[in-house]
Write a protein that holds these residues in place. Structure first.
Motif, short mmCIF file in Angstrom:
data_model
loop_
_atom_site.label_atom_id
_atom_site.label_comp_id
_atom_site.label_asym_id
_atom_site.label_seq_id
_atom_site.Cartn_x
_atom_site.Cartn_y
_atom_site.Cartn_z
N GLY A 121 -11.65 17.27 -12.35
CA GLY A 121 -10.31 16.75 -12.10
C GLY A 121 -10.06 15.38 -12.70
N ASN A 122 -10.81 15.01 -13.70
CA ASN A 122 -10.66 13.68 -14.31
C ASN A 122 -9.92 13.75 -15.65
OD1 ASN A 122 -12.81 14.96 -15.59
ND2 ASN A 122 -14.06 13.12 -15.76
N VAL A 123 -8.75 14.42 -15.63
CA VAL A 123 -7.93 14.53 -16.83
C VAL A 123 -7.21 13.21 -17.09
CG1 VAL A 123 -7.62 17.01 -16.49
CG2 VAL A 123 -5.88 15.43 -15.63
N LEU A 178 -1.25 11.90 -18.38
CA LEU A 178 -0.14 12.19 -19.28
C LEU A 178 0.92 12.97 -18.51
CD1 LEU A 178 -2.07 13.47 -22.44
CD2 LEU A 178 -0.91 11.27 -22.20
N VAL A 179 2.12 13.05 -19.09
CA VAL A 179 3.19 13.87 -18.53
C VAL A 179 3.58 14.88 -19.59
CG1 VAL A 179 5.55 13.92 -17.65
CG2 VAL A 179 4.05 12.01 -17.07
N PRO A 180 3.33 16.16 -19.36
CA PRO A 180 2.63 16.75 -18.22
C PRO A 180 1.12 16.51 -18.36
CG PRO A 180 3.15 18.46 -19.79
CD PRO A 180 3.76 17.19 -20.33
N PRO A 181 0.41 16.55 -17.22
CA PRO A 181 -1.04 16.33 -17.30
C PRO A 181 -1.72 17.53 -17.97
CG PRO A 181 -0.39 16.90 -15.07
CD PRO A 181 0.87 16.74 -15.86
N PRO A 182 -2.73 17.29 -18.79
CA PRO A 182 -3.45 18.42 -19.38
C PRO A 182 -4.21 19.16 -18.28
CG PRO A 182 -4.47 16.32 -19.98
CD PRO A 182 -3.25 16.00 -19.20
N PRO A 183 -4.26 20.48 -18.36
CA PRO A 183 -4.94 21.23 -17.30
C PRO A 183 -6.46 21.15 -17.43
CG PRO A 183 -4.12 22.73 -18.97
CD PRO A 183 -3.63 21.37 -19.34
N ASP A 184 -7.11 21.26 -16.28
CA ASP A 184 -8.57 21.35 -16.23
C ASP A 184 -8.95 22.76 -16.69
OD1 ASP A 184 -11.24 21.87 -15.25
OD2 ASP A 184 -11.00 20.20 -13.85
N PRO A 185 -9.91 22.90 -17.60
CA PRO A 185 -10.29 24.23 -18.09
C PRO A 185 -10.76 25.19 -17.00
CG PRO A 185 -11.33 22.52 -19.41
CD PRO A 185 -10.67 21.84 -18.26
#
Length: 142
Positions: free
Chosen positions: A64-66, A69-76
């Motif tokens: 969960g350490n993305v 940003l807007v939108p936040p990049p998703p966690d794989p």
């Protein structure tokens, strides 16, 4: 002047949120399959590419350490990523969108598939489908 600045800020936020709603992948790309079976070697190669090209924004998978940003990049590891078909993942990495850069001119096709292999390694229920091998020739006698 303050009123104009406020309106412009609202319009920019609306534009960013509208563009972030849904990432549409062309139908003919969704069903694309890897030309090879994902193995420990392909996953390790994908991890190396991920660490070099993706980690700075998407963070450590499952942590969960993305990047903010807007939108936040998703966690794989997230369902948002894992619900995509292999073809959708490939397309998104290759083509990019908004803050996500396109990697089609940075990584080879096989390197992108290795990334998909690495991302899939976090989904224990994933079953890979591989592109069928073409064994016949289009030219008689060839």
């Amino acid at each position: 002047m303050r009123k104009i600045l406020c309106i412009m800020t609202i319009l920019i936020q609306l534009a960013l949120s509208a563009g972030a709603q849904e990432w549409i992948v062309p139908e003919n790309r969704k069903s694309r399959l890897s030309p090879f079976v994902f193995t420990d070697d392909t996953r390790k190669a994908g991890e190396t590419s991920y660490n070099a090209n993706c980690l700075s924004c998407h963070g450590n998978p499952g942590k969960g350490n993305v990047i903010n940003l807007v939108p936040p990049p998703p966690d794989p590891v997230s369902d948002k990523v894992q619900k995509n078909s292999d073809g959708e993942m490939y397309y998104k990495v290759a083509e990019g969108r908004l803050q996500m850069p396109a990697f089609k001119n940075v990584l080879t096709s096989n390197e992108i598939w290795n990334l998909v292999a690495y991302i899939r390694s976090f989904n224990k229920s994933y079953k890979q489908s591989v592109m069928p091998l073409i064994t016949s020739s289009a030219y008689p006698g060839a």
